[in-house]
Scaffold this motif. Structure first.
Motif, short mmCIF file in Angstrom:
data_model
loop_
_atom_site.label_atom_id
_atom_site.label_comp_id
_atom_site.label_asym_id
_atom_site.label_seq_id
_atom_site.Cartn_x
_atom_site.Cartn_y
_atom_site.Cartn_z
N ARG A 316 0.82 -1.21 0.00
CA ARG A 316 0.00 0.00 0.00
C ARG A 316 0.85 1.26 0.00
N GLY A 317 2.18 1.10 0.06
CA GLY A 317 3.08 2.24 0.03
C GLY A 317 3.29 2.86 1.39
N GLY A 318 4.52 2.86 1.89
CA GLY A 318 4.82 3.50 3.16
C GLY A 318 4.78 2.56 4.34
N ALA A 319 5.58 2.90 5.37
CA ALA A 319 5.68 2.06 6.57
C ALA A 319 4.36 1.97 7.32
N THR A 320 3.65 3.09 7.43
CA THR A 320 2.38 3.08 8.18
C THR A 320 1.29 2.36 7.42
N ALA A 321 1.16 2.65 6.12
CA ALA A 321 0.12 2.01 5.31
C ALA A 321 0.30 0.50 5.26
N ASN A 322 1.54 0.05 5.29
CA ASN A 322 1.82 -1.39 5.26
C ASN A 322 1.94 -1.98 6.66
N HIS A 323 1.67 -1.15 7.68
CA HIS A 323 1.66 -1.60 9.08
C HIS A 323 3.01 -2.14 9.54
N TYR A 324 4.10 -1.50 9.06
CA TYR A 324 5.42 -1.86 9.55
C TYR A 324 5.74 -1.16 10.88
N ASP A 325 5.05 -0.05 11.14
CA ASP A 325 5.33 0.69 12.37
C ASP A 325 4.26 0.48 13.44
N HIS A 326 3.36 -0.49 13.24
CA HIS A 326 2.36 -0.79 14.27
C HIS A 326 1.58 -2.05 13.91
N PRO A 327 1.24 -2.85 14.93
CA PRO A 327 0.25 -3.90 14.71
C PRO A 327 -1.16 -3.32 14.86
N HIS A 328 -2.04 -3.70 13.97
CA HIS A 328 -3.46 -3.30 14.01
C HIS A 328 -4.26 -4.49 14.51
N ILE A 329 -5.15 -4.27 15.48
CA ILE A 329 -5.99 -5.35 16.00
C ILE A 329 -7.45 -4.93 15.90
N SER A 330 -8.26 -5.78 15.29
CA SER A 330 -9.71 -5.56 15.22
C SER A 330 -10.43 -6.66 15.99
#
Length: 332
Positions: A316-330
């Protein structure tokens, strides 16, 4: 002798078949019963026992730290003592070499001045004999003292080596005590996790009835529980972002998702923070069934509760968009 009729044979076969069916049902019913889940009371009892054991291990670890500090001080004192003995040994060795050279040259250790001032002829010969005698006497005294210096130095070496070995043993022992204490603390954490279950209604098929967001943070009770547990366990020093208004088709606007940041400003996280993210993701997977975790996104991968496996996501382009700088939990 009476002959059994066809009806008698049929009734007998049915009785045998019925007996077999009853036995099969009885046998199959036993293993099908799932082990009962531990009650909160039982979990608290186990937790109390673990806490008691943990206190004993922590006390043991503390005593190990005290012993380690003593061993460090003894090792330093032995090294200092050896350094002092080495200086004395070096000084005495230098003096002996100087005397030996002077004796060999039949001259004074104070240099060429005395050589030029020494009389010639018979008087000069007597003076050189006297000087030689003086050098020999001084060398003998030095040698006698040097033996003591050498022995002191050897003892200091042996003591330093012994203290070094003792310190090495203490370091190894302390590491072992620490590892055992940390392992037990991890078990306590796991036991505490088991005391928490996602609030709300769970259907018979394992899915969860949706919840409304609430509170100032606009997240659901289930999401708040996951957020709180992760925050307490992993700290997350760069912040946690949950609700946002942007309708992007995800769970953030519904209050059912949080991002656990590992860096700031879109920068790539450090190796330690990447590991923190891995641990958060592993913890969420481990507790997914009990805490209603629906999916996890981390480092351009997604794990979903339906499949129980990771799969790679498109770039998706970028560290944040690709979730390299955070785990997302739903959550559900």
């Amino acid at each position: 002798m009476a002959v059994a009729s066809h009806a008698d044979h049929r009734r007998g076969a049915l009785r045998v078949l019925g007996t077999v069916m009853v036995l099969l049902l009885a046998v199959s019913a036993t293993p099908a019963q799932a082990a009962p889940k531990p009650s909160v009371k039982q979990l608290k009892k186990e937790l109390a026992a673990l806490q008691k054991e943990s206190d004993a291990l922590i006390t043991d670890y503390y005593n190990g730290r005290i012993a380690h500090e003593k061993a460090e001080k003894a090792e330093k004192a032995a090294r200092d003592k050896l350094a002092a003995a080495q200086k004395v040994l070096d000084r005495e060795s230098a003096q002996l070499r100087t005397i030996a050279v002077a004796q060999y040259m039949n001259a004074s250790p104070f240099g060429a001045t005395m050589l030029t001032q020494t009389p010639t002829g018979a008087d000069g010969h007597l003076a050189r004999l006297a000087l030689n005698r003086h050098l020999i006497d001084e060398q003998g005294a030095r040698l006698s003292g040097f033996a003591r210096v050498r022995d002191t130095h050897r003892q200091a070496q042996q003591e330093a080596a012994a203290r070094s070995d003792e310190l090495g043993d203490q370091v190894e022992d302390l590491a072992d005590r620490k590892a055992r204490a940390e392992k037990l603390i991890e078990r306590i954490r796991d036991k505490i996790d088991q005391l928490h279950r996602a609030p709300g209604v769970r259907r018979s098929d394992g899915t969860w009835v949706p919840q409304l967001p609430e509170g100032a943070d606009h997240i659901t009770p289930r999401m708040r529980l996951v957020k709180t547990l992760i925050q307490e366990r992993f700290e997350v020093p760069f912040g946690i972002g949950c609700y946002r208004q942007i309708q992007d088709g995800g769970e953030h606007p519904l209050g059912r998702a949080c991002d656990f940041m590992l860096s700031r400003g879109g920068a790539m996280p450090s190796a330690a923070e990447v590991q923190r993210g891995n641990e958060i993701a592993e913890w969420a997977i481990k507790n997914a069934d009990r805490l209603a975790v629906m999916y996890i996104i981390y480092r351009q991968r997604i794990w979903h509760a339906r499949t129980g496996a990771w799969r790679t996501m498109s770039d998706r382009g970028g560290a944040t968009a690709n979730h390299y700088d955070h785990p997302h939990i739903s959550v559900y």
